[in-house]
Design an enzyme around this catalytic site. Sequence first.
Site, PDB file in Angstrom:
ATOM      1  N   HIS A 138      -5.734   3.437  -1.601  1.00  0.00           N
ATOM      2  CA  HIS A 138      -7.367   3.991  -1.118  1.00  0.00           C
ATOM      3  C   HIS A 138      -7.187   5.025  -1.232  1.00  0.00           C
ATOM      4  O   HIS A 138      -6.561   6.075  -1.247  1.00  0.00           O
ATOM      5  CB  HIS A 138      -6.744   3.852   0.270  1.00  0.00           C
ATOM      6  N   ARG A 149      -6.826  13.017   1.460  1.00  0.00           N
ATOM      7  CA  ARG A 149      -5.629  13.120   2.225  1.00  0.00           C
ATOM      8  C   ARG A 149      -4.518  12.397   1.594  1.00  0.00           C
ATOM      9  O   ARG A 149      -3.340  13.144   2.581  1.00  0.00           O
ATOM     10  CB  ARG A 149      -6.598  12.733   3.408  1.00  0.00           C
ATOM     11  N   GLU A 203      -8.491   0.608  -2.620  1.00  0.00           N
ATOM     12  CA  GLU A 203      -9.274   0.611  -1.264  1.00  0.00           C
ATOM     13  C   GLU A 203     -10.539   1.344  -1.377  1.00  0.00           C
ATOM     14  O   GLU A 203      -9.710   2.456  -1.732  1.00  0.00           O
ATOM     15  CB  GLU A 203      -8.798   0.619  -0.133  1.00  0.00           C
ATOM     16  N   GLU A 234     -11.030  -8.818   4.049  1.00  0.00           N
ATOM     17  CA  GLU A 234      -9.493  -8.931   3.845  1.00  0.00           C
ATOM     18  C   GLU A 234     -10.024  -8.347   5.726  1.00  0.00           C
ATOM     19  O   GLU A 234     -10.570  -7.917   6.043  1.00  0.00           O
ATOM     20  CB  GLU A 234      -8.754  -7.335   3.537  1.00  0.00           C
ATOM     21  N   HIS A 237      -4.001  -3.957   8.484  1.00  0.00           N
ATOM     22  CA  HIS A 237      -4.104  -3.475   9.223  1.00  0.00           C
ATOM     23  C   HIS A 237      -3.180  -3.040  10.220  1.00  0.00           C
ATOM     24  O   HIS A 237      -3.147  -4.045  10.575  1.00  0.00           O
ATOM     25  CB  HIS A 237      -5.029  -3.017   9.329  1.00  0.00           C
ATOM     26  N   ASN A 282       0.576  -1.290   0.038  1.00  0.00           N
ATOM     27  CA  ASN A 282       0.013   0.442  -0.521  1.00  0.00           C
ATOM     28  C   ASN A 282       0.687   0.978   0.028  1.00  0.00           C
ATOM     29  O   ASN A 282       1.476   1.556   1.162  1.00  0.00           O
ATOM     30  CB  ASN A 282      -0.993  -0.089   1.393  1.00  0.00           C
ATOM     31  N   THR A 332      -8.152   4.422   8.584  1.00  0.00           N
ATOM     32  CA  THR A 332      -9.169   2.904   8.516  1.00  0.00           C
ATOM     33  C   THR A 332      -9.344   2.649   9.725  1.00  0.00           C
ATOM     34  O   THR A 332      -8.321   1.521  11.143  1.00  0.00           O
ATOM     35  CB  THR A 332      -9.014   2.308   7.794  1.00  0.00           C
ATOM     36  N   ARG A 357      -9.077   8.085  -0.915  1.00  0.00           N
ATOM     37  CA  ARG A 357     -10.482   8.567   0.209  1.00  0.00           C
ATOM     38  C   ARG A 357     -11.074  10.022  -0.011  1.00  0.00           C
ATOM     39  O   ARG A 357     -10.884  10.431  -1.183  1.00  0.00           O
ATOM     40  CB  ARG A 357      -9.365   8.647   1.764  1.00  0.00           C
ATOM     41  N   HIS A 383       0.757   5.996   2.020  1.00  0.00           N
ATOM     42  CA  HIS A 383       1.858   7.151   2.174  1.00  0.00           C
ATOM     43  C   HIS A 383       2.898   7.786   2.496  1.00  0.00           C
ATOM     44  O   HIS A 383       3.597   8.909   2.299  1.00  0.00           O
ATOM     45  CB  HIS A 383       1.841   6.290   4.078  1.00  0.00           C
TER      46      HIS A 383
HETATM   47  N1  PXP Z   1      -5.924  -3.057   5.074  1.00  0.00           N
HETATM   48  C1  PXP Z   1      -7.339  -2.036   5.076  1.00  0.00           C
HETATM   49  C2  PXP Z   1      -8.539  -2.259   4.133  1.00  0.00           C
HETATM   50  C3  PXP Z   1      -7.001  -0.490   5.509  1.00  0.00           C
HETATM   51  O1  PXP Z   1      -7.403   0.709   4.706  1.00  0.00           O
HETATM   52  C4  PXP Z   1      -5.296   0.038   5.186  1.00  0.00           C
HETATM   53  C5  PXP Z   1      -4.759   0.789   5.169  1.00  0.00           C
HETATM   54  O2  PXP Z   1      -4.921   1.965   4.408  1.00  0.00           O
HETATM   55  C6  PXP Z   1      -4.785  -1.283   4.931  1.00  0.00           C
HETATM   56  C7  PXP Z   1      -4.673  -2.647   4.902  1.00  0.00           C
HETATM   57  C8  PXP Z   1      -3.306  -1.208   4.971  1.00  0.00           C
HETATM   58  O3  PXP Z   1      -2.758  -0.789   7.032  1.00  0.00           O
HETATM   59  P1  PXP Z   1      -1.011   0.037   6.976  1.00  0.00           P
HETATM   60  O4  PXP Z   1      -1.154   0.896   6.668  1.00  0.00           O
HETATM   61  O5  PXP Z   1      -1.343  -0.312   8.852  1.00  0.00           O
HETATM   62  O6  PXP Z   1      -0.258  -1.505   6.736  1.00  0.00           O
END
Ligand code: PXP
Length: 241
Positions: free
Chosen positions: A43, A49, A70, A151, A191, A7, A101, A45, A10
Amino acid sequence: MAKLCVNVDHVATLRQARGVDYPDPLEAALLSEAAGCVGITVHLREDRRHIQEGDVARIKKRISTKLNLEMAAAPEIVEIALKTHPWQVTFVPERRLEVTTEGGLNLTRGQRKTGAIIEWFKAKNILVSLFIDPDEESTRTAADLGADAVEYNTGRYCLARHGREQTTELKKIRAMCRLAGGLGLVTHAGHGLNLSNVAPIAAIEEIDELNIGHAIVARAVMVGFNQAVVEMIETIENAKG
Ligand code: PXP
């Protein structure tokens, strides 16, 4: 064995902090692919952001692995997602004031509407995954609604302060993965996962994919994307049940 989807949200968070055009989440996606991940997750959003609509389009066009988008089931985002045609969408709950989330979807509300939206995506051959907490009702409802995958939210497992609490959460996730597999659902998890807590989750036989973002981007700031992704893949591959 569980496979890694990175992901890159960030990377965009860092860019948006200054309103400039770097660092580019696409570049991070390409570096992650070169390091061996099987997919890229973003994601989009509603508050934009981090990831922007243009990022989704550019990443979709340029990556050679799978794009997992996402999203909240909000009309504007649904329209963008149907147009973008990612390999998979993962529905997540979204709250404007949350830092990230916070929990899985509440599938007891609005089932008819959720089922209809799932059908729109499936009709376009876009896989549908639902981000849920590891509980039986959510798992059975996800299967009833026709989702391809679930998930499991590993947030509580990752935040558990005591070994006993973490073991309880892990057992819950394990049991639900077994149930989901029996119901014909592909199983993902994510997550809060990082190098220290990922192994017991990665060792769960039924888990097909792990979505990991924050910990990889944070590590990449120190050692670069290639090393951060390779370390995570090695930790996942070496995980034992
Ligand atoms: N899975 C989902 C559904 C999420 O919303 C997120 C955060 O965007 C992640 C995984 C990844 O989480 P993390 O950034 O804490 O690894």
